[in-house]
Design an enzyme around this catalytic site. Structure first.
Site, PDB file in Angstrom:
ATOM      1  N   GLU A  71     -61.023  -5.303  18.312  1.00 34.23           N
ATOM      2  CA  GLU A  71     -60.776  -5.720  16.928  1.00 34.23           C
ATOM      3  C   GLU A  71     -59.885  -6.956  16.936  1.00 34.23           C
ATOM      4  O   GLU A  71     -58.815  -6.960  17.559  1.00 34.23           O
ATOM      5  CB  GLU A  71     -60.127  -4.623  16.090  1.00 34.23           C
ATOM      6  CG  GLU A  71     -59.923  -5.093  14.649  1.00 34.23           C
ATOM      7  CD  GLU A  71     -59.391  -4.041  13.699  1.00 34.23           C
ATOM      8  OE1 GLU A  71     -59.232  -4.348  12.502  1.00 34.23           O
ATOM      9  OE2 GLU A  71     -59.109  -2.912  14.158  1.00 34.23           O
ATOM     10  N   ASP A 123     -53.172 -14.850  21.003  1.00 35.33           N
ATOM     11  CA  ASP A 123     -54.274 -15.561  20.373  1.00 35.33           C
ATOM     12  C   ASP A 123     -55.603 -14.948  20.821  1.00 35.33           C
ATOM     13  O   ASP A 123     -55.901 -14.880  22.023  1.00 35.33           O
ATOM     14  CB  ASP A 123     -54.196 -17.040  20.780  1.00 35.33           C
ATOM     15  CG  ASP A 123     -55.314 -17.880  20.201  1.00 35.33           C
ATOM     16  OD1 ASP A 123     -56.129 -17.355  19.416  1.00 35.33           O
ATOM     17  OD2 ASP A 123     -55.369 -19.082  20.535  1.00 35.33           O
ATOM     18  N   ASP A 146     -58.680 -14.858   7.860  1.00 37.51           N
ATOM     19  CA  ASP A 146     -58.207 -15.852   6.902  1.00 37.51           C
ATOM     20  C   ASP A 146     -59.375 -16.756   6.514  1.00 37.51           C
ATOM     21  O   ASP A 146     -60.004 -17.378   7.369  1.00 37.51           O
ATOM     22  CB  ASP A 146     -57.092 -16.684   7.538  1.00 37.51           C
ATOM     23  CG  ASP A 146     -56.313 -17.497   6.519  1.00 37.51           C
ATOM     24  OD1 ASP A 146     -56.913 -17.947   5.528  1.00 37.51           O
ATOM     25  OD2 ASP A 146     -55.101 -17.703   6.713  1.00 37.51           O
ATOM     26  N   LYS A 150     -59.535 -24.087   1.494  1.00 35.48           N
ATOM     27  CA  LYS A 150     -59.600 -25.529   1.246  1.00 35.48           C
ATOM     28  C   LYS A 150     -60.529 -26.198   2.256  1.00 35.48           C
ATOM     29  O   LYS A 150     -60.507 -25.888   3.443  1.00 35.48           O
ATOM     30  CB  LYS A 150     -58.196 -26.142   1.333  1.00 35.48           C
ATOM     31  CG  LYS A 150     -57.267 -25.665   0.237  1.00 35.48           C
ATOM     32  CD  LYS A 150     -55.903 -26.332   0.348  1.00 35.48           C
ATOM     33  CE  LYS A 150     -54.978 -25.839  -0.768  1.00 35.48           C
ATOM     34  NZ  LYS A 150     -53.620 -26.449  -0.664  1.00 35.48           N
ATOM     35  N   ASP A 182     -63.824 -10.892   1.830  1.00 32.32           N
ATOM     36  CA  ASP A 182     -63.873 -10.822   0.373  1.00 32.32           C
ATOM     37  C   ASP A 182     -63.922 -12.223  -0.238  1.00 32.32           C
ATOM     38  O   ASP A 182     -63.656 -12.391  -1.425  1.00 32.32           O
ATOM     39  CB  ASP A 182     -62.673 -10.043  -0.181  1.00 32.32           C
ATOM     40  CG  ASP A 182     -61.337 -10.632   0.249  1.00 32.32           C
ATOM     41  OD1 ASP A 182     -61.335 -11.627   1.011  1.00 32.32           O
ATOM     42  OD2 ASP A 182     -60.288 -10.094  -0.163  1.00 32.32           O
ATOM     43  N   THR A 217     -59.367  -0.542   2.409  1.00 26.73           N
ATOM     44  CA  THR A 217     -57.921  -0.708   2.356  1.00 26.73           C
ATOM     45  C   THR A 217     -57.471  -0.682   0.897  1.00 26.73           C
ATOM     46  O   THR A 217     -58.279  -0.857  -0.021  1.00 26.73           O
ATOM     47  CB  THR A 217     -57.499  -2.038   2.992  1.00 26.73           C
ATOM     48  OG1 THR A 217     -58.029  -3.119   2.205  1.00 26.73           O
ATOM     49  CG2 THR A 217     -58.021  -2.145   4.424  1.00 26.73           C
TER      50      THR A 217
END
Length: 240
Positions: A71, A123, A146, A150, A182, A217
């Site tokens: 994960e 990382d 994330d 933009k 989402d 969640t």
């Protein structure tokens, strides 16, 4: 007699510093709770694997031979712990860079008595490249990365073609890559990039229904109640 050394050219450009890789995350100084700090100190030596440029031996890591799921970016670890509890016959390696999330997952591991979870605080791109053997994973989860909304930040999105190719190579034939977001524009990019990867085949006609093993969640449930969309994508590694 040695020839005199020529002075350096006056107009020679200065040496350029090495280019920093584009990262998909920014390390934030998140506040650590006392319980998270205690979990890192007391449980970290048992459950946190040090990053090393050497391929992991899963049998030695978990003390058994079992399917392994990676994960990437588990956040505060709610889904990781819930899935690991549901699937005791599968081993899970969670990768996360943020200390509060690592501490939170360690607390859940302790509270639930989980023995099938390990953590690498590093990382994910480097972990995948150096610690995960090709064709060795039964699954990969990338939940709510994330979205970098933009346009000038799109290059920071984790799920780009090169990284998706590396993910596909680490899956065993039939293994699945399960992503969720989402953010609809990111979902559309994910679908395009995953579809273009020749090693992967979509298990659905477009987006997939949320698999039963992935829990909602609190943040996601609140968004769904407000009418926000969530998109799951489940692709399987081809036999070739």
């Amino acid at each position: 007699m040695r020839a005199p050394q020529r002075p350096p050219a006056m107009n020679a450009p200065p040496p350029q510093p090495p280019r920093r890789p584009v990262r998909s995350f920014v390390l934030r100084a998140g506040r650590m709770g006392s319980g998270q700090e205690r979990a890192l100190h007391e449980l970290g030596p048992r459950f946190v694997l040090p990053f090393s440029p050497a391929v992991l031996d899963y049998r030695a890591t978990f003390g058994r031979q079992a399917p392994v799921v990676l994960e990437i970016g588990f956040g505060m670890g709610q889904a990781t712990a819930a899935i690991a509890q549901q699937m005791p016959g599968t081993d899970f390696i969670g990768v996360e860079v943020h200390p509060p999330g690592v501490g939170a997952l360690l607390r859940r591991i302790d509270e639930l008595g989980l023995t099938n979870v390990r953590i690498v605080q590093h990382d994910a791109v480097e972990v995948l490249a150096q610690m995960i053997a090709p064709r060795s994973l039964s699954g990969i989860h990338v939940f709510f990365p994330d979205p970098w909304p933009k346009k000038r930040h799109h290059k920071r999105r984790l799920l780009q073609s090169a990284f998706v190719g590396a993910l596909a190579q680490r899956l065993a034939p039939g293994g699945t890559l399960h992503c969720a977001t989402d953010w609809q524009p990111y979902a559309e990019q994910m679908l395009a990039v995953l579809t273009a990867e020749p090693l992967l085949a979509n298990t659905a006609a477009g987006y997939a229904p949320r698999p039963a093993y992935r829990p909602l969640t609190k943040f996601e449930a609140r968004g769904v109640a407000l009418g926000h969309g969530v998109w799951d994508l489940v692709f399987a590694r081809r036999a070739a």
